[in-house]
Write a protein that holds these residues in place. Structure first.
Motif, PDB file in Angstrom:
ATOM      1  N   LEU A  37      29.371 -46.661 -30.354  1.00  0.00           N
ATOM      2  CA  LEU A  37      28.100 -46.775 -29.640  1.00  0.00           C
ATOM      3  C   LEU A  37      27.304 -47.999 -30.109  1.00  0.00           C
ATOM      4  O   LEU A  37      26.726 -48.721 -29.288  1.00  0.00           O
ATOM      5  N   ALA A  38      27.276 -48.241 -31.430  1.00  0.00           N
ATOM      6  CA  ALA A  38      26.490 -49.362 -31.959  1.00  0.00           C
ATOM      7  C   ALA A  38      26.964 -50.708 -31.417  1.00  0.00           C
ATOM      8  O   ALA A  38      26.151 -51.484 -30.877  1.00  0.00           O
ATOM      9  N   ILE A  68      25.647 -54.962 -24.715  1.00  0.00           N
ATOM     10  CA  ILE A  68      24.884 -54.971 -23.467  1.00  0.00           C
ATOM     11  C   ILE A  68      23.414 -55.327 -23.690  1.00  0.00           C
ATOM     12  O   ILE A  68      22.577 -55.174 -22.799  1.00  0.00           O
ATOM     13  N   ARG A  90      21.226 -54.034 -25.954  1.00  0.00           N
ATOM     14  CA  ARG A  90      20.312 -52.943 -26.338  1.00  0.00           C
ATOM     15  C   ARG A  90      20.378 -52.716 -27.842  1.00  0.00           C
ATOM     16  O   ARG A  90      21.368 -53.014 -28.478  1.00  0.00           O
ATOM     17  N   ARG A  91      19.314 -52.130 -28.373  1.00  0.00           N
ATOM     18  CA  ARG A  91      19.269 -51.829 -29.797  1.00  0.00           C
ATOM     19  C   ARG A  91      19.129 -50.334 -29.997  1.00  0.00           C
ATOM     20  O   ARG A  91      18.690 -49.636 -29.137  1.00  0.00           O
ATOM     21  N   GLY A  94      28.654 -51.164 -28.758  1.00  0.00           N
ATOM     22  CA  GLY A  94      28.491 -51.108 -27.321  1.00  0.00           C
ATOM     23  C   GLY A  94      27.066 -51.459 -26.913  1.00  0.00           C
ATOM     24  O   GLY A  94      26.854 -52.214 -25.949  1.00  0.00           O
ATOM     25  N   ARG A  95      26.103 -50.917 -27.621  1.00  0.00           N
ATOM     26  CA  ARG A  95      24.692 -51.242 -27.351  1.00  0.00           C
ATOM     27  C   ARG A  95      24.429 -52.731 -27.579  1.00  0.00           C
ATOM     28  O   ARG A  95      23.721 -53.395 -26.803  1.00  0.00           O
ATOM     29  N   GLU A  96      25.014 -53.250 -28.656  1.00  0.00           N
ATOM     30  CA  GLU A  96      24.810 -54.662 -28.965  1.00  0.00           C
ATOM     31  C   GLU A  96      25.394 -55.549 -27.869  1.00  0.00           C
ATOM     32  O   GLU A  96      24.808 -56.574 -27.474  1.00  0.00           O
TER      33      GLU A  96
END
Length: 299
Positions: free
Chosen positions: A289-290, A296, A298-299, A292-294
């Motif tokens: 998830l971490a 796109i 997102r934090r 993946g967020r980075e």
């Protein structure tokens, strides 16, 4: 040679082979976890919250040596336990089909598509604590397909004795061999009290009373293993471990980090737990998830 003499030879040979087959059958260990421990191996396991058929299907190819179904902290539901055991041992295809497909499949395909024939051994952490009435839980857990039990909060030898007595001649819907009454009786017994027994009885030490009465607990015939779930200090942990090793009782490590396992093996621990299935799920989800967020933004 006359027909009568040939008939006698054939009869004797048949009886000999039947006796050898029966003897071999008696030597077949149904509890793979005991076989591993008898061979001096250390074993790896996981405590299970999710007791669905699907969870059993996925874990049957996990490579784990054992799983512990937790009835203590989860719903007291033997039906859910039955579903998990069903998924764990379900074999939708014949061995020939599995071997053929596995041999011809691309290397990227891996378990659980081609499950091994040796799923993890099922143990159960009982719902009731050692000082409560546990006989029914022990017998019913074994009847539902478990091969051993852990008793939470053991504080006396009486709790172990109750579990051991309940495990004697306890039927198992999966592992009973019914073609021989003698074999059936030999297998459906607690180990190592009975050399051919298939059931494990474990005590969880997690209170001051359990620590104070440890000599009485360890001295109870039929105790297979000890799980140091919660102990008050490292000194107490080392003391209990030394007493278990002296008596030949298997010990479960209190540590769940694989970084600690090598040192624990050296110290004498043989049974290791990765923790809970939910913890591994969230840990694995966090690992993907971490980044993946980075990716796109997102934090």
């Amino acid at each position: 040679m006359s027909n009568i003499r040939w008939a006698w030879v054939i009869l004797c040979a048949t009886a000999t082979f039947a006796s050898l087959a029966e003897a071999q059958q008696e030597r077949v260990r149904q509890n793979r976890l005991i076989s591993q421990l008898e061979q001096g191996q250390s074993v790896l396991g996981l405590t299970i919250e999710n007791r669905s058929v699907e969870s059993g299907r996925w874990l049957r190819a996990s490579g784990l040596d054992f799983v512990v179904i937790d009835l203590e902290h989860q719903l007291y539901d033997f039906t859910a336990m039955r579903d998990f055991v069903l998924g764990l041992h379900e074999q939708p295809f014949s061995n020939d089909v599995i071997e053929h497909v596995a041999a011809s499949a691309p290397a990227r395909f891996s378990p659980p598509f081609f499950p091994p024939l040796k799923p993890p051994t099922v143990l159960v952490k009982l719902a009731r604590r050692g000082q409560d009435g546990i006989s029914f839980d022990v017998r019913h857990s074994l009847k539902m397909g478990a091969m051993g039990v852990f008793i939470p909060f053991v504080e006396s030898g009486a709790a172990v004795e109750t579990a051991v007595e309940a495990a004697k001649n306890a039927e198992s819907i999966r592992y009973v061999l019914r073609d021989s009454r003698d074999v059936w009786r030999a297998q459906n017994q607690p180990w190592p009290l009975f050399e051919g027994g298939e059931f494990l009885v474990g005590a969880m030490i997690e209170s001051h009373a359990g620590e104070e009465n440890i000599d009485e607990i360890l001295g109870t015939p039929g105790l297979s293993m000890v799980w140091l779930a919660h102990v008050s200090s490292e000194a107490v942990e080392r003391s209990i471990l030394a007493k278990c090793l002296e008596r030949g009782i298997l010990v479960g490590s209190p540590h769940e980090d694989p970084a600690d396992f090598a040192a624990d093996v050296e110290a004498g621990y043989r049974i290791f737990f990765f923790g809970w299935d939910r913890d591994l799920f969230y840990r694995g989800l966090g690992d993907v998830l971490a980044p993946g967020r980075e990716a796109i933004g997102r934090r």
